[in-house]
Every structure is written in structure tokens, then in C-alpha cells.
Write a protein that holds these residues in place. Structure first.
Motif, mmCIF file in Angstrom:
data_model
loop_
_atom_site.group_PDB
_atom_site.id
_atom_site.type_symbol
_atom_site.label_atom_id
_atom_site.label_comp_id
_atom_site.label_asym_id
_atom_site.label_seq_id
_atom_site.Cartn_x
_atom_site.Cartn_y
_atom_site.Cartn_z
ATOM 1 N N SER A 1 0.811 -1.260 -0.019
ATOM 2 C CA SER A 1 -0.079 0.055 -0.080
ATOM 3 C C SER A 1 0.681 1.211 -0.023
ATOM 4 O O SER A 1 1.917 1.314 0.935
ATOM 5 N N ASN A 2 0.541 2.063 -0.825
ATOM 6 C CA ASN A 2 0.905 3.570 -0.679
ATOM 7 C C ASN A 2 0.032 4.638 -0.063
ATOM 8 O O ASN A 2 0.233 5.576 0.640
ATOM 9 N N ALA A 3 -1.299 3.875 -0.030
ATOM 10 C CA ALA A 3 -2.490 4.795 0.831
ATOM 11 C C ALA A 3 -3.829 3.703 0.965
ATOM 12 O O ALA A 3 -3.658 2.654 0.134
ATOM 13 N N VAL A 4 -4.646 4.052 2.056
ATOM 14 C CA VAL A 4 -5.609 3.138 2.003
ATOM 15 C C VAL A 4 -7.009 3.972 2.474
ATOM 16 O O VAL A 4 -6.809 5.127 2.738
ATOM 17 N N THR A 5 -8.151 3.482 2.096
ATOM 18 C CA THR A 5 -9.412 4.210 2.326
ATOM 19 C C THR A 5 -10.258 3.354 2.333
ATOM 20 O O THR A 5 -10.220 2.111 1.789
ATOM 21 N N HIS A 6 -11.603 3.751 2.933
ATOM 22 C CA HIS A 6 -12.960 2.984 3.169
ATOM 23 C C HIS A 6 -13.562 3.238 1.577
ATOM 24 O O HIS A 6 -14.045 4.150 1.214
ATOM 25 N N ASN B 1 4.628 -10.924 -8.724
ATOM 26 C CA ASN B 1 5.369 -9.637 -9.074
ATOM 27 C C ASN B 1 4.763 -8.689 -7.875
ATOM 28 O O ASN B 1 3.797 -9.231 -6.988
ATOM 29 N N TYR B 2 5.197 -7.748 -7.552
ATOM 30 C CA TYR B 2 4.652 -6.840 -6.448
ATOM 31 C C TYR B 2 4.360 -5.581 -7.139
ATOM 32 O O TYR B 2 4.960 -5.292 -8.213
ATOM 33 N N HIS B 3 3.342 -4.867 -6.541
ATOM 34 C CA HIS B 3 2.634 -3.493 -7.121
ATOM 35 C C HIS B 3 2.676 -2.597 -5.805
ATOM 36 O O HIS B 3 2.412 -2.833 -4.788
ATOM 37 N N ILE B 4 3.147 -1.514 -6.172
ATOM 38 C CA ILE B 4 2.561 -0.213 -5.103
ATOM 39 C C ILE B 4 1.575 0.374 -5.409
ATOM 40 O O ILE B 4 1.550 0.989 -6.573
ATOM 41 N N GLY B 5 0.443 0.772 -4.537
ATOM 42 C CA GLY B 5 -0.819 1.276 -5.004
ATOM 43 C C GLY B 5 -1.650 1.359 -3.969
ATOM 44 O O GLY B 5 -1.477 0.989 -2.647
ATOM 45 N N LYS B 6 -2.998 1.966 -4.081
ATOM 46 C CA LYS B 6 -4.195 2.093 -3.164
ATOM 47 C C LYS B 6 -4.894 0.695 -3.067
ATOM 48 O O LYS B 6 -5.002 0.416 -3.802
ATOM 49 N N ILE B 7 -5.030 0.572 -1.657
ATOM 50 C CA ILE B 7 -5.816 -0.440 -1.164
ATOM 51 C C ILE B 7 -7.061 0.079 -0.453
ATOM 52 O O ILE B 7 -7.055 0.950 0.196
ATOM 53 N N VAL B 8 -8.360 -0.577 -0.925
ATOM 54 C CA VAL B 8 -9.594 0.094 -0.506
ATOM 55 C C VAL B 8 -10.084 -1.202 0.221
ATOM 56 O O VAL B 8 -10.136 -2.287 0.116
ATOM 57 N N SER B 9 -10.898 -0.954 1.413
ATOM 58 C CA SER B 9 -11.699 -1.813 2.290
ATOM 59 C C SER B 9 -13.159 -1.464 2.465
ATOM 60 O O SER B 9 -13.440 -0.506 2.588
ATOM 61 N N GLY B 10 -13.704 -2.504 3.016
ATOM 62 C CA GLY B 10 -15.313 -2.426 3.176
ATOM 63 C C GLY B 10 -15.861 -3.698 3.792
ATOM 64 O O GLY B 10 -14.877 -4.599 4.065
ATOM 65 N N GLU B 11 -16.970 -3.373 4.372
ATOM 66 C CA GLU B 11 -17.441 -4.180 5.351
ATOM 67 C C GLU B 11 -18.224 -5.723 4.454
ATOM 68 O O GLU B 11 -19.012 -6.463 5.157
ATOM 69 N N SER B 12 -17.773 -6.170 3.339
ATOM 70 C CA SER B 12 -18.413 -7.043 2.864
ATOM 71 C C SER B 12 -17.070 -7.638 1.792
ATOM 72 O O SER B 12 -16.273 -6.964 1.088
ATOM 73 N N GLU C 1 -14.783 4.777 -8.491
ATOM 74 C CA GLU C 1 -14.858 5.767 -7.418
ATOM 75 C C GLU C 1 -13.205 5.861 -6.989
ATOM 76 O O GLU C 1 -12.994 6.938 -6.800
ATOM 77 N N HIS C 2 -12.551 4.798 -6.850
ATOM 78 C CA HIS C 2 -11.272 4.867 -6.259
ATOM 79 C C HIS C 2 -9.866 4.615 -7.102
ATOM 80 O O HIS C 2 -9.003 4.901 -6.533
ATOM 81 N N GLU D 1 -10.140 -5.335 0.196
ATOM 82 C CA GLU D 1 -10.250 -6.313 1.266
ATOM 83 C C GLU D 1 -11.180 -5.693 2.341
ATOM 84 O O GLU D 1 -12.021 -4.775 2.124
ATOM 85 N N MET D 2 -11.045 -6.300 3.374
ATOM 86 C CA MET D 2 -12.072 -5.695 4.384
ATOM 87 C C MET D 2 -11.435 -5.392 5.829
ATOM 88 O O MET D 2 -12.327 -4.840 6.757
ATOM 89 N N GLU D 3 -10.142 -5.160 5.985
ATOM 90 C CA GLU D 3 -9.655 -4.470 7.030
ATOM 91 C C GLU D 3 -8.571 -3.389 6.911
ATOM 92 O O GLU D 3 -8.276 -2.523 8.080
ATOM 93 N N GLY D 4 -7.832 -3.149 5.885
ATOM 94 C CA GLY D 4 -6.685 -2.590 5.793
ATOM 95 C C GLY D 4 -7.001 -0.739 6.257
ATOM 96 O O GLY D 4 -6.256 -0.503 6.765
ATOM 97 N N SER D 5 -8.140 -0.327 5.679
ATOM 98 C CA SER D 5 -8.212 0.796 5.779
ATOM 99 C C SER D 5 -8.513 1.310 7.326
ATOM 100 O O SER D 5 -8.085 2.389 7.583
ATOM 101 N N ALA D 6 -9.206 0.365 7.862
ATOM 102 C CA ALA D 6 -9.451 0.579 9.589
ATOM 103 C C ALA D 6 -8.125 0.805 10.085
ATOM 104 O O ALA D 6 -7.974 1.479 10.994
ATOM 105 N N ILE D 7 -7.460 -0.297 9.810
ATOM 106 C CA ILE D 7 -5.634 -0.436 10.459
ATOM 107 C C ILE D 7 -5.217 0.790 10.091
ATOM 108 O O ILE D 7 -4.452 1.611 11.135
ATOM 109 N N GLY D 8 -5.140 1.332 8.980
ATOM 110 C CA GLY D 8 -4.381 2.509 8.491
ATOM 111 C C GLY D 8 -5.011 3.871 9.330
ATOM 112 O O GLY D 8 -4.540 4.760 9.554
#
Length: 232
Positions: free
Chosen positions: A93-98, A139-150, A164-165, A171-178
Motif C-alpha cells: 500500500s501507498n495509501a488506504v481508504t474505505h 510480482n509486487y505492485h505499489i498502490g492504493k488498497i480499499v476496504s469495506g465491510e463485505s 470511484e477509487h 479487502e476488509m480490514e486495511g483501511s481501518a488499520i491505517g
């Protein structure tokens, strides 16, 4: 001494890490079990938070308050939202959001942030850790990860999240941790390996690739810990 908090949602996401660290103690808070692990120059506290953002946020705050974590790393699996990000690849991740919270709510209410930026030092360490993996098959990638409750397993919803993003994976946890790490001023990094494409076939794909992908992410985290340990 740096104290590295490692969070995985499911046991399969932390088992490889747990099996390769020396556990010197176990503690339980709010139903979460924390494994205290000792390396030469750093301490590691490892936990499985279960699924979802509320669980992830609660576990993160405990790592910070009870164990005084100086850095937070989340490891696990995710669904790809980019054609370039293939099954078993790693996203750093370089950034996370919900993805299930309106952007206006994020910016107009505390903590007044549309997304949360990952720690640049940890990103650099993760890249070095990837290069230490022998016989790399992903491979690896650097980028935005988004999370939600489903769990995303619907092409229409997948496309809406992409529109939108423009994220690399979901996934379902990363943005809350960030989010929690940010408001506590604790450096964080989210690492995910791809188990599915968040599409109509996601449920079948995750069955086939859950353990493989979880171990890819965990292997990267183990290499990160080795680098951080030698740097201290």
C-alpha cells in the motif's frame, strides 16, 4: 526498541509468521489473542483480528495502547481491482481508504482525510524484502488498497469501486488499520497477496488460492522483520 505490531484477519494469514518466530508469551484482550515474539533487536506482537473493519480497528488500538507498537503491518489476502495485478501477486500500500464511506464524510469529519498514506520507510523496506525472496514466482505492485465491510464477489460492485477509487485491490480490514494508525501517529503498511479478482468467480478462486496467497504475503512480512531487526 521498536515494537512491530503484525495483524492478519484470519489465522491462515499469520500462521507462517507465527511458525517462524520465537513466541515468548501470549496475552488476551477484548477477545483477541496476542503472541509476543522476540527477535534480537526488535519485539514483534502478532495477532489475528478476525474479519471486518471494526475488529481490525479494535485490534490495532490495543496493539498501540497495550503493547506500545511503534509500527503496524497488516498482512493477508485481497481481491485484485487492476488488470496488471494477477493472482498471487503482492500489493504494497501507498495509501488506504474505505470504499463504503462517502468521500465527503471522510473529508468533512474527523480525521478530515480522504485516505491514509502508508509509511514511506516501510514501503522501501518492503521492496527490499521482496527482492530477498528466493525463486520469486509473483510480482509486487505499489498502490492504493480499499476496504469495506463485505467480500466483493460481484462484477457490478467491483466496477463501481474501480470507478470511484482506482485502487489496486480490495479487502476488509486495511483501511481501518491505517485509519487508527494515522490518528495515533503510528507508521503503518498494508501488504496483500491476491487470492481472487473480486468478480463473480471470487468465491471459487479464494478457495483455491487462499493459503498460497496468504503465505506469499506472510513471507514478505518475515523478510521485512529480518531487515528491521538487522537495522537496529
Amino acid at each position: 526498541m521498536n515494537i512491530i505490531g503484525i495483524i492478519g484477519a484470519m489465522p491462515v494469514e499469520i500462521n507462517l509468521i507465527k511458525d517462524n518466530l520465537k513466541i515468548i508469551g501470549e496475552e488476551e484482550y477484548a477477545g483477541f489473542k496476542f503472541y509476543i515474539c522476540d527477535k534480537e533487536n526488535i519485539k514483534v506482537v502478532l495477532a489475528s483480528c478476525s474479519i471486518g473493519k471494526v475488529n481490525a480497528a479494535s485490534c490495532t488500538q490495543i496493539l498501540i495502547d497495550k503493547f506500545k507498537a511503534t509500527h503496524i503491518i497488516n498482512t493477508g489476502i485481497a481481491g485484485s481491482l487492476s488488470e496488471s495485478v494477477k493472482i498471487c501477486d503482492i500489493v504494497i500500500s501507498n495509501a488506504v481508504t474505505h470504499h463504503d464511506v462517502r468521500k465527503s464524510q471522510m473529508t468533512n469529519w474527523f480525521p478530515f482525510k480522504e485516505e491514509f498514506e502508508s509509511d514511506k520507510f516501510l514501503i522501501d523496506v518492503a521492496i527490499k524484502a521482496y527482492k530477498k525472496i528466493e525463486s520469486i514466482k509473483f510480482n509486487y505492485h505499489i498502490g492504493k488498497i480499499v476496504s469495506g465491510e463485505s467480500f466483493i464477489s460481484d462484477c457490478n460492485l467491483r466496477n463501481l469501486i474501480i470507478e470511484e477509487h482506482s485502487p489496486h485491490c480490495v479487502e476488509m480490514e486495511g483501511s481501518a488499520i491505517g485509519h487508527v494508525a494515522y490518528i495515533n501517529n503510528v507508521p503503518f503498511l498494508i501488504i496483500r497477496s491476491i487470492s481472487d479478482n473480486a468478480d463473480d468467480n471470487a468465491t471459487n478462486s479464494i478457495i483455491d488460492f487462499e493459503k498460497i496467497s496468504a503465505n506469499n504475503s506472510a513471507l514478505l512480512v518475515l523478510n521485512i522483520l529480518d531487515i528491521l531487526d538487522k537495522a537496529n
